[in-house]
Enzyme design. Structure first.
Site, PDB file in Angstrom:
ATOM      1  N   ASP A 116      40.066  59.519  31.691  1.00  0.00           N
ATOM      2  CA  ASP A 116      40.734  58.726  30.779  1.00  0.00           C
ATOM      3  C   ASP A 116      41.945  59.725  30.202  1.00  0.00           C
ATOM      4  O   ASP A 116      42.215  59.298  29.093  1.00  0.00           O
ATOM      5  CB  ASP A 116      39.851  58.129  29.563  1.00  0.00           C
ATOM      6  CG  ASP A 116      38.785  57.129  30.218  1.00  0.00           C
ATOM      7  OD1 ASP A 116      39.024  56.498  31.274  1.00  0.00           O
ATOM      8  OD2 ASP A 116      37.516  57.482  29.980  1.00  0.00           O
ATOM      9  N   HIS A 174      42.439  53.242  35.968  1.00  0.00           N
ATOM     10  CA  HIS A 174      43.619  53.843  35.645  1.00  0.00           C
ATOM     11  C   HIS A 174      44.455  52.674  35.267  1.00  0.00           C
ATOM     12  O   HIS A 174      44.639  51.710  36.004  1.00  0.00           O
ATOM     13  CB  HIS A 174      44.279  54.725  36.530  1.00  0.00           C
ATOM     14  CG  HIS A 174      43.836  54.459  37.907  1.00  0.00           C
ATOM     15  ND1 HIS A 174      42.747  54.666  38.684  1.00  0.00           N
ATOM     16  CD2 HIS A 174      44.692  53.645  38.838  1.00  0.00           C
ATOM     17  CE1 HIS A 174      42.856  54.202  39.841  1.00  0.00           C
ATOM     18  NE2 HIS A 174      43.979  53.571  40.216  1.00  0.00           N
ATOM     19  N   GLN A 211      38.039  60.076  37.285  1.00  0.00           N
ATOM     20  CA  GLN A 211      37.293  60.715  36.346  1.00  0.00           C
ATOM     21  C   GLN A 211      37.798  62.214  35.977  1.00  0.00           C
ATOM     22  O   GLN A 211      39.019  62.208  35.999  1.00  0.00           O
ATOM     23  CB  GLN A 211      35.873  60.956  36.745  1.00  0.00           C
ATOM     24  CG  GLN A 211      35.129  59.426  36.788  1.00  0.00           C
ATOM     25  CD  GLN A 211      34.908  59.072  38.200  1.00  0.00           C
ATOM     26  OE1 GLN A 211      34.810  59.769  39.058  1.00  0.00           O
ATOM     27  NE2 GLN A 211      34.698  57.614  38.298  1.00  0.00           N
ATOM     28  N   ARG A 256      34.313  49.347  27.064  1.00  0.00           N
ATOM     29  CA  ARG A 256      33.487  50.046  25.908  1.00  0.00           C
ATOM     30  C   ARG A 256      34.232  50.865  25.228  1.00  0.00           C
ATOM     31  O   ARG A 256      35.197  51.560  25.511  1.00  0.00           O
ATOM     32  CB  ARG A 256      32.341  50.646  26.527  1.00  0.00           C
ATOM     33  CG  ARG A 256      31.108  50.135  27.129  1.00  0.00           C
ATOM     34  CD  ARG A 256      29.965  50.894  27.566  1.00  0.00           C
ATOM     35  NE  ARG A 256      30.527  51.962  28.892  1.00  0.00           N
ATOM     36  CZ  ARG A 256      29.562  52.495  29.446  1.00  0.00           C
ATOM     37  NH1 ARG A 256      28.515  52.921  28.910  1.00  0.00           N
ATOM     38  NH2 ARG A 256      30.188  53.309  30.422  1.00  0.00           N
TER      39      ARG A 256
END
Length: 427
Positions: free
Chosen positions: A13, A41, A221, A299
């Site tokens: 992120d 992404h 990641q 989340r």
């Protein structure tokens, strides 16, 4: 010929999507080398937001896109993303490695049931079936895309695997078994849509290299989620380092430009140690301003100050020679900014990240504190026009890690980017 590789230096992120998007404007091939639809992404073009979980970020620039052998593919998600391209009249060529493994319904089921069973000790996976799919790959029982091209082979492998998986679902997890015919018929429909895209991508890349094409290798990641070098067991199920790109068929020696993406603060999704986590309202402010919610899971991300130990580790493991800093604009109007330079535990100073998660959970961050900047920097085009406080923050990072930050992102749109040398602005 130029071969670039882009990886995250933190827990994912970091804003890789935007950086990859504009780097792709003069690239012939964009290659994704790891992960599955657990990665998300986000790219903003002409005020329109695109979120991809499987397709490489460079797809919007018209580069030919390759999903490499180490990517695990959920056919339904891939088909949905292909539909997004079609609906937005985005034309590109997609190639799926015939060695890539396929996520099956039992992988997703196992992921969900396993997390439930672990209770408070859960890893915090995305429950997309990624880990179970990689487990089958390691156990040499996984179904690959090449198997989809022969219905008989696929049906036989599915039958064998499902018989074993249903035994575990019923006897270990006390849940309902999955239906063979339902899965077979559903996947036959997927196969009809995807079969023309499945090919030997290794051969395509070798030809591209020999033809001196420009190639961009995209990691999913971040370094701190690497299965070997991350905060195990709170990691992803694949290798996230540039070295894993060799699995695509590109020799590592050919990759000359290795770009690490740093977010101006830290974030993490799910469980696991997070030394610089901000537990007060500042963390909430950064989360809301930066829209720090999972692209895949939605989340809320945990927010922390920038941790230089993670950046230094990423630079060393990936042999990075370029850095890009993203989301600097999110840090305006915060009175004081912090950067972690070391850890302390029981009188011992750590200038590296301990291996044991139990130790990491107990260390105390040692911070360098900076005066914040108030100005909105999202429309600034030149580095020298940034507030002195922002430049001091950037230059401290550079001094500590020994590499210049060549690219600064000050907003989600393509044009909100500051280049500090001509090489990148001309790409």
């Amino acid at each position: 010929m130029a071969i670039y590789a882009v990886v995250g230096t933190q827990w994912g992120d970091e804003g890789k999507g935007k950086i990859i998007d504009f780097l792709s404007s003069k690239i012939d091939y964009v290659v994704r080398f790891n992960g599955g639809n657990n990665a998300g992404h986000t790219i903003v073009v002409n005020d329109k937001k695109f979120i991809f979980n499987l397709l490489p970020s460079g797809v919007l620039q018209g580069a030919k896109c390759i999903l490499g052998p180490s990517v695990v593919i959920d056919p339904l998600i891939l088909i949905q993303e292909l539909e997004v391209l079609k609906n937005n009249n985005i034309k590109t060529e997609i190639f799926i490695s015939d060695k890539a493994h396929i996520i099956m319904p039992y992988h997703i089921k196992f992921d969900e049931l396993s997390e439930q069973k672990k209770g408070i000790h859960k890893i915090g996976t995305t429950k997309k079936g990624i880990g179970p799919c990689y487990a089958d790959k390691i156990n040499r029982i996984g179904i690959r895309t090449i198997d989809l091209l022969n219905t008989e082979i696929f049906a036989n492998k599915l039958k064998t695997n499902l018989e074993e998986k249903n035994q575990i679902i019923e006897k270990i997890y006390n849940d309902k078994p999955l239906d063979y015919d339902d899965i077979l018929n559903t996947y036959k429909k997927y196969i009809e849509i995807l079969k023309s895209l499945i090919t030997n991508t290794e051969k395509i890349l070798h030809h591209a290299i020999n033809s001196e094409k420009h190639i961009l290798i995209e990691g999913a990641q971040g370094t701190m989620l690497d299965i070997e070098h991350g905060t195990f067991p709170f990691v992803t199920s694949s290798n996230t380092l540039i070295t894993a790109a060799a699995g695509c068929g590109i020799p590592i020696s050919k990759i000359k430009q290795k770009i690490g993406i740093i977010k101006a603060f830290s974030s993490r999704v799910g469980s696991g140690p997070f030394v610089t986590e901000i537990s007060n309202s500042i963390g909430d402010i950064i989360r809301e301003k930066g829209q720090e919610y999972g692209s895949t899971t939605k989340r809320p991300r945990r927010i922390g100050w920038l941790d230089l130990l993670t950046i230094k580790k990423a630079i060393a493991l990936n042999e990075l020679n370029h850095l890009a800093l993203t989301k600097l604009d999110i840090l305006n109007n915060i009175e004081s900014l912090k950067i972690c330079t070391a850890y302390e535990f029981q009188g011992k100073i750590y200038d590296y990240i301990p291996t044991s998660c139990e130790t990491i959970e107990k260390v105390r961050p040692i911070y360098k504190v900076f005066k914040g900047f108030k100005e909105d920097i999202s429309n600034i085009k030149n580095y020298d026009d940034l507030p002195i406080e922002a430049r001091e923050y950037i230059e401290f990072i550079e001094k500590e890690v020994g590499i210049q930050i060549s690219i600064l992102s000050v907003g989600s749109e393509r044009e909100k980017t500051i280049f500090r040398n001509q090489e990148w602005s001309n790409i």
